[in-house]
Scaffold this active site. Structure first.
Site, mmCIF file in Angstrom:
data_model
loop_
_atom_site.group_PDB
_atom_site.id
_atom_site.type_symbol
_atom_site.label_atom_id
_atom_site.label_comp_id
_atom_site.label_asym_id
_atom_site.label_seq_id
_atom_site.Cartn_x
_atom_site.Cartn_y
_atom_site.Cartn_z
ATOM 1 N N CYS A 251 0.838 -1.208 0.000
ATOM 2 C CA CYS A 251 0.000 0.000 0.000
ATOM 3 C C CYS A 251 0.870 1.254 0.000
ATOM 4 O O CYS A 251 1.685 1.454 0.902
ATOM 5 C CB CYS A 251 -0.915 -0.008 1.211
ATOM 6 N N ASN B 71 0.927 -4.383 -6.252
ATOM 7 C CA ASN B 71 0.028 -3.475 -5.567
ATOM 8 C C ASN B 71 -0.035 -2.185 -6.389
ATOM 9 O O ASN B 71 0.548 -2.096 -7.471
ATOM 10 C CB ASN B 71 0.521 -3.216 -4.142
ATOM 11 N N CYS C 229 -7.186 -1.874 -46.314
ATOM 12 C CA CYS C 229 -6.669 -0.538 -45.974
ATOM 13 C C CYS C 229 -7.751 0.507 -46.238
ATOM 14 O O CYS C 229 -8.335 0.553 -47.324
ATOM 15 C CB CYS C 229 -5.427 -0.229 -46.801
ATOM 16 N N CYS D 45 -0.524 5.550 -40.765
ATOM 17 C CA CYS D 45 0.762 4.849 -40.809
ATOM 18 C C CYS D 45 1.819 5.723 -41.487
ATOM 19 O O CYS D 45 2.964 5.820 -41.015
ATOM 20 C CB CYS D 45 0.617 3.513 -41.517
ATOM 21 N N CYS E 139 5.121 7.323 -39.533
ATOM 22 C CA CYS E 139 6.405 6.830 -40.035
ATOM 23 C C CYS E 139 7.224 7.981 -40.609
ATOM 24 O O CYS E 139 8.434 8.084 -40.387
ATOM 25 C CB CYS E 139 6.181 5.757 -41.091
ATOM 26 N N CYS F 13 12.387 0.390 -44.511
ATOM 27 C CA CYS F 13 11.692 -0.228 -43.367
ATOM 28 C C CYS F 13 12.673 -0.982 -42.475
ATOM 29 O O CYS F 13 13.433 -1.838 -42.941
ATOM 30 C CB CYS F 13 10.610 -1.181 -43.864
ATOM 31 N N CYS G 293 10.138 -1.857 -37.349
ATOM 32 C CA CYS G 293 9.933 -1.393 -35.971
ATOM 33 C C CYS G 293 8.545 -1.675 -35.429
ATOM 34 O O CYS G 293 8.315 -1.590 -34.223
ATOM 35 C CB CYS G 293 10.236 0.097 -35.866
#
Length: 434
Positions: free
Chosen positions: A138, A203, A346, A352, A356, A381, A384
């Site tokens: 707590c 907790n 799409c 996107c 990007c 690309c 990722c």
């Protein structure tokens, strides 16, 4: 049908879904309603010494909403039970008598001295409860009094109190850990060294939910003033899963039974915690948002999942995901994936491309033949996964693994299928040459 029954530390329950120590388990009427709804067990709201604590008579909760008005985060400044100890004990005894097949765990928090723990353990044992959970988590109210997370942040205190409890009771002892610490493995090790039968986590997390910009006060407030509280709910699940995984894969605590807590809202959440090594799961916020009958959907969903996967019992997939959790330096740096956009689904929203282009690798074309068209540029690309993460249409953007013999258009390297991590990578000046 799959068998959902749980046997955790010898404590049997018809399913692994337990209500966590919190307002829903504060008194007899609540717990009876929970058991009638189908919960497998409860952890009774934390008991302390008399005289009982005093809670504020004003706002105790605050919420973090999603854009569609769903509760994703929850904050509370409520303390442990503010009812007399004997009143709670009498109710625990009655409920356990009437529901002998359900798990009844009692959460405890008293000052750090052996006589106090000995005395309360003896009184709890007389109720017929199945076990105790030591509340070392707590983060508000009680921690300022030298209890709760004030104990949970000091491994030596954890080990000492756990040893006292194991000395003075035959009931299973579960140690509830605080997430408000740098490395959760150290308190878990201390609990194990003290003889704990299991740990439960996490907790709540220290938090201030917001600021009222009209009144210029934090929120919520009592008579114009507020206090930090404990943060929980769906948004803390990733933090909780990480801490559970750290304990499950740590050589010093591997095999230590775990009761998972933190943001569990659906059967899928529960299955993830079980796959990460938990024997039971504890739930609070979801019940406070949707009511006790949510457990019926959880049981039904988990049962269907297990049937579909061929799992006969919880044990069949408990801990299955733990071996996949590694340190970063063990990841395969020779492995390559590329994003792929499915043109038939799409919706051409362009999210996107924007993210990007602005924040990542400029790897998504926005037009083709003068028309709005989104397509991945493999030459840029890096795999990722950002576009997958933000696409509003599930399954429209996926990741494809480059197989051995293919050439990575970005680096010109031919994929050979070999494994190499940072410990052996040529860019690492401290690499191993063996």
């Amino acid at each position: 049908m799959a068998d959902l029954s749980s046997n955790f530390l010898g404590i049997k329950s018809p399913n692994p879904f337990w209500l966590a120590s919190a307002p829903p388990t504060d008194k007899e009427i609540n717990v009876r309603r929970a058991f009638e709804a189908g919960w497998g067990g409860v952890v009774w709201k934390t008991l302390g010494e008399d005289p009982p604590v005093v809670n504020v008579n004003g706002p105790r909760y605050a919420t973090l909403w999603s854009q569609d008005r769903r509760v994703i985060g929850f904050n509370n400044i409520e303390l442990i039970s503010d009812r007399p100890l004997q009143t709670n004990l009498d109710e625990i005894r009655r409920v356990k008598r009437d529901f002998p097949d359900r798990a009844m765990i009692v959460s405890l928090m008293v000052p750090v001295n052996e006589p106090s723990w000995k005395a309360i353990l003896e009184r709890v044992a007389d109720t017929g409860a199945d076990g105790v959970e030591l509340n070392f988590g707590c983060p508000h109210g009680m921690s300022e009094r030298g209890m709760g997370s004030a104990v949970g942040q000091v491994p030596e205190y954890i080990q000492q109190v756990t040893e006292w409890c194991k000395k003075h009771t035959k009931m299973p002892v579960i140690v509830k850990l605080t997430p408000n610490i740098t490395d959760v493995r150290f308190p878990a090790r201390a609990a194990k060294n003290g003889g704990a039968d299991a740990v439960s986590l996490i907790n709540t997390i220290n938090s201030v939910m917001g600021v009222d910009l009209d009144r210029m006060t934090m929120s919520p407030v009592t008579d114009g003033l507020g206090s930090h509280g404990g943060y929980c709910g769906q948004a803390v699940k990733p933090i909780a899963l990480n801490m559970v995984a750290e304990i499950a894969r740590d050589a010093a605590t591997a095999g230590l039974p775990i009761s998972g807590i933190g943001g569990i809202t659906t059967w899928r959440d529960a299955a993830e915690f079980i796959a990460m090594g938990c024997g039971t799961v504890q739930i609070c916020t979801a019940a406070m948002v949707y009511g006790f009958k949510i457990v019926q959907d959880m049981c039904s969903g988990l049962n269907t999942f297990m049937d579909e996967k061929g799992y006969k019992s919880i044990a069949d997939f408990q801990g299955r995901a733990v071996p996949t959790v590694k340190n970063w330096n063990q990841l395969n740096l020779n492995y390559v994936e590329k994003a792929v956009i499915a043109q038939d689904s799409c919706i051409k929203c362009g999210r996107c491309h924007v993210v990007c282009e602005d924040t990542s690798h400029q790897a998504i074309f926005a037009t083709k033949n003068g028309q709005r068209h989104f397509e991945v540029n493999d030459a840029e690309c890096v795999g990722c996964n950002l576009c997958v993460s933000i696409c509003p249409v599930p399954g429209t953007i996926t990741m494809r693994k480059l197989e051995a013999g293919e050439t990575d258009a970005r680096t010109g390297r031919v994929i050979d299928g070999s494994y190499a991590n940072w410990t052996t990578h040529p860019n690492n000046p401290m690499r191993s040459c063996t």
